[in-house]
Design an enzyme around this catalytic site. Structure first.
Site, mmCIF file in Angstrom:
data_model
loop_
_atom_site.group_PDB
_atom_site.id
_atom_site.type_symbol
_atom_site.label_atom_id
_atom_site.label_comp_id
_atom_site.label_asym_id
_atom_site.label_seq_id
_atom_site.Cartn_x
_atom_site.Cartn_y
_atom_site.Cartn_z
ATOM 1 C CB SER A 134 28.244 -16.742 -22.872
ATOM 2 O OG SER A 134 27.892 -17.408 -23.900
ATOM 3 C CE1 TYR B 282 24.872 -19.707 -19.597
ATOM 4 C CE2 TYR B 282 24.732 -19.048 -21.802
ATOM 5 C CZ TYR B 282 25.611 -19.421 -20.554
ATOM 6 O OH TYR B 282 26.817 -19.486 -20.489
#
Length: 262
Positions: free
Chosen positions: A156, A169
């Site tokens: 990501s 995250y």
């Protein structure tokens, strides 16, 4: 039958045989988190290229609903190392050695560290980090032995920079970037490629994992304000990276919606 007709028939037969050989020559690709979003889009992309597939996800009925040919679907939680390895062995017995794994399975549980459940921290690291390693371990020894293979890890942009409510995250995705680059160095001499794909916001179910409703609403408002990536955009990038000559490694691909500023 005259000479011209014989030549035409032989040409048609040779074309048919060549097509069959090309179809057989396509190696096995493994995709985790294949039941939706980027995973299912990648499955469709690779299937269209003629690859047999091993598709792993907990919701196996959604994989089967894709209706793709030469596909083995298995209900597997990537945190179960033996289950992942067993599914790979089963697929390789059917379709031959795995030449590609797309480690796509992941969870995104956004929230502030001071208020977030430690169980959510553990879940993200279990799936996003340990689960990825289980996928790598299941295919890497064979790739090293054969001197050929590709590992694609879906990370990501949150693995390259930080965002509000993304602390844990982002930590898991920074780990993916670090592990991928170190692994690339480790296996480069064996002819194995390691590629990191780092998408920005994508229209998937990932946000639904978040349990903090206020954080979820804020992120959804951001997504609604721009045209985010479609899963097919990321799948196309994965297909492009994999189809490069084996001597070429696109070490990291970062892609995001044009309107996504950060």
């Amino acid at each position: 039958m005259n000479t011209d007709m014989n030549a035409a028939v032989n040409a048609d037969m040779n074309t048919a045989v060549s097509a069959d050989l090309n179809a057989v020559a396509k190696p096995l690709a493994v995709i985790t988190g294949a039941s939706s979003g980027i995973g299912s889009a990648t499955a469709r992309t690779l299937s269209a290229l003629g690859h047999p597939l091993l598709l792993l996800a907990r919701r196996v009925e959604r994989i089967e609903a894709l209706g793709l040919p030469d596909t083995l679907a298995r209900s597997v939680d990537v945190t179960d190392a033996e289950a992942v390895a067993g599914a790979v062995r089963e697929a390789e017995a059917l379709y031959g050695p795995a030449d590609l794994i797309v480690n796509n399975a992941g969870v995104m549980l956004l929230g502030e560290v001071a208020r977030q459940s430690a169980d959510e921290w553990e879940r993200m690291f279990d799936v996003n980090v340990r689960g990825l390693l289980h996928g790598v371990r299941a295919v890497l020894p064979g790739m090293i032995e054969r001197g050929h293979g590709t590992v694609i890890n879906v990370s990501s942009v949150a693995g390259r920079r930080t965002y509000a409510n993304h602390t844990v995250y982002s930590g898991s995705k920074f780990a993916v970037h670090g592990m991928s680059e170190s692994l690339r160095e480790e296996v480069a001499g064996h002819g194995v490629r390691v590629i990191t794909i780092a998408p920005g916001a994508v229209e998937t179910e990932l946000l639904s994992h978040t349990t903090d409703e206020a954080v979820k609403a804020d992120y959804q408002a951001f997504k609604d304000s721009i045209e985010v990536l479609a899963p097919e955009d990321v799948a196309a990038a994965i297909g492009f990276a994999y189809q490069q000559p084996q001597r070429v490694t696109l070490r990291e691909l970062v892609l995001a919606a044009t309107a996504q500023v950060a």
